[in-house]
Scaffold this motif. Structure first.
Motif, PDB file in Angstrom:
ATOM      1  N   VAL A 169       0.827  -1.206   0.000  1.00 20.55           N
ATOM      2  CA  VAL A 169       0.000   0.000   0.000  1.00 20.55           C
ATOM      3  C   VAL A 169       0.862   1.257   0.000  1.00 20.55           C
ATOM      4  CG1 VAL A 169      -0.261   0.463   2.475  1.00 20.55           C
ATOM      5  CG2 VAL A 169      -2.181   0.856   0.948  1.00 20.55           C
ATOM      6  N   LEU A 218      -5.324   1.314   6.548  1.00 22.00           N
ATOM      7  CA  LEU A 218      -4.981  -0.103   6.493  1.00 22.00           C
ATOM      8  C   LEU A 218      -4.620  -0.617   7.886  1.00 22.00           C
ATOM      9  CD1 LEU A 218      -4.549  -2.526   4.589  1.00 22.00           C
ATOM     10  CD2 LEU A 218      -2.137  -1.881   4.485  1.00 22.00           C
ATOM     11  N   TRP A 278      -6.263  -3.777   9.692  1.00 24.35           N
ATOM     12  CA  TRP A 278      -5.435  -4.938   9.981  1.00 24.35           C
ATOM     13  C   TRP A 278      -5.192  -5.128  11.464  1.00 24.35           C
ATOM     14  CZ3 TRP A 278      -3.801  -8.961   7.065  1.00 24.35           C
ATOM     15  CH2 TRP A 278      -4.077  -8.892   5.692  1.00 24.35           C
ATOM     16  N   ARG A 312     -11.542   5.118   5.566  1.00 24.94           N
ATOM     17  CA  ARG A 312     -11.389   4.894   4.134  1.00 24.94           C
ATOM     18  C   ARG A 312     -12.292   5.831   3.337  1.00 24.94           C
ATOM     19  NH1 ARG A 312     -13.198  -0.853   2.237  1.00 24.94           N
ATOM     20  NH2 ARG A 312     -15.177   0.123   2.836  1.00 24.94           N
TER      21      ARG A 312
END
Length: 297
Positions: free
Chosen positions: A173, A216, A220, A285
């Motif tokens: 990413v 992310l 995660w 996001r």
């Protein structure tokens, strides 16, 4: 002076727009407040565990072994007579600590390697991405199991094992936007002014991708908590008698016919924590993705 100002203004403008974009995304996505509220409650419970827990999570009382939920033990007791609610509260500390620290390590290493690979390119890029492909070829749980088995069961080794399993996504990413950003005018202007590669990567490129990496990371972190619970379930987590949700589920699995509460309550705790992190990640996001912002507007 004008060249310097023009080279830094896109970065400053991008950074200044992020708080407002995040606030607008949170206002549009009502479920994000559910995630924030749940996560805040879980964090507060973990921080104030010594004052909230009604009993000592390590205190054994065989006379009350496998007692169902009652007025004295709201969520029942385990096979050693320990209070399940107190162990559940203290287990939140382990899960959040392991998830946060492991993802912070993976984020720092992965983003650094991704920026370096995308900026330098060539053989270094091929070497780093080759390592990433090797890591991604293993299922997350299997890779974490292998590393944890080699290092041994302890809190520090558990964090290291989970961090290693989460590095690869952050490399990818960070690498993709770096390849595009290094050709932008403000980076070229900095290079023309004699800025070194580390300054260009750290001051000009990193701020323009840090939001992607943070989003992310929030998503995660939920995966890291699930991995911690899975490794604790198979005996490769924090050694007993420390309270962990995965170990509690394992004990409950061994007594599932006699004490359903040992499995249900830790499972619900993991479910709520993962749900809260996923809802928060979705809101973040939405804040950084212009396509999603236009769809929700």
């Amino acid at each position: 002076m004008s060249a310097v100002s023009s080279s830094s203004s896109p970065v400053a403008a991008t950074v200044s727009r992020r708080p407002n974009a995040l606030w607008q995304a949170l206002r549009r996505n009502k479920l994000s407040w559910v995630g924030i509220g749940l996560l805040l409650i879980i964090v507060l419970v973990a921080v104030f565990a010594p004052w909230i827990a009604p009993h000592d999570p390590l205190q054994q009382n065989i006379a009350y072994r496998l007692d169902p939920p009652s007025a004295d033990y709201w969520l029942g007791t385990d096979s050693y007579g320990r209070d399940v609610l107190s162990r559940l509260i203290y287990g939140a500390r382990v899960s959040l600590l392991v998830g946060f620290v492991a993802i912070l390590i993976a984020m720092s290493i992965g983003a650094s390697l991704g920026i370096l690979a995308g900026y330098v390119g060539g053989l270094l890029d091929q070497f780093i991405m080759g390592l990433v492909d090797v890591l991604l070829s293993f299922p997350t749980l299997l890779l974490g199991l292998m590393v944890a088995a080699m290092l041994g069961a302890s809190l520090e080794n558990l964090i290291i094992a989970i961090a290693i399993t989460e590095i690869a996504p952050f490399v990818r990413v960070a690498r993709a936007p770096t390849i595009a950003l290094k050709q932008r005018d403000f980076v070229e202007a900095g290079r023309a002014l004699g800025f070194g590669p580390f300054r260009l990567m750290g001051v000009h490129i990193l701020p323009n991708m840090v939001s992607d990496v943070v989003v992310l990371g929030s998503l995660w972190m939920a995966s890291a908590i699930r991995t911690e619970a899975s490794l604790s379930f198979i005996g490769l987590g924090v050694p007993p008698p420390a309270a962990t949700w995965g170990a509690m589920i394992r004990e409950g699995f061994e007594n599932i016919l006699d004490a359903w509460w040992l499995t249900v309550f830790p499972s619900v705790a993991i479910l709520l924590t993962v749900l809260a992190l996923n809802l928060l990640g979705d809101a973040l996001r939405d804040a950084i993705d212009p396509k999603l912002r236009s769809e929700h507007s």
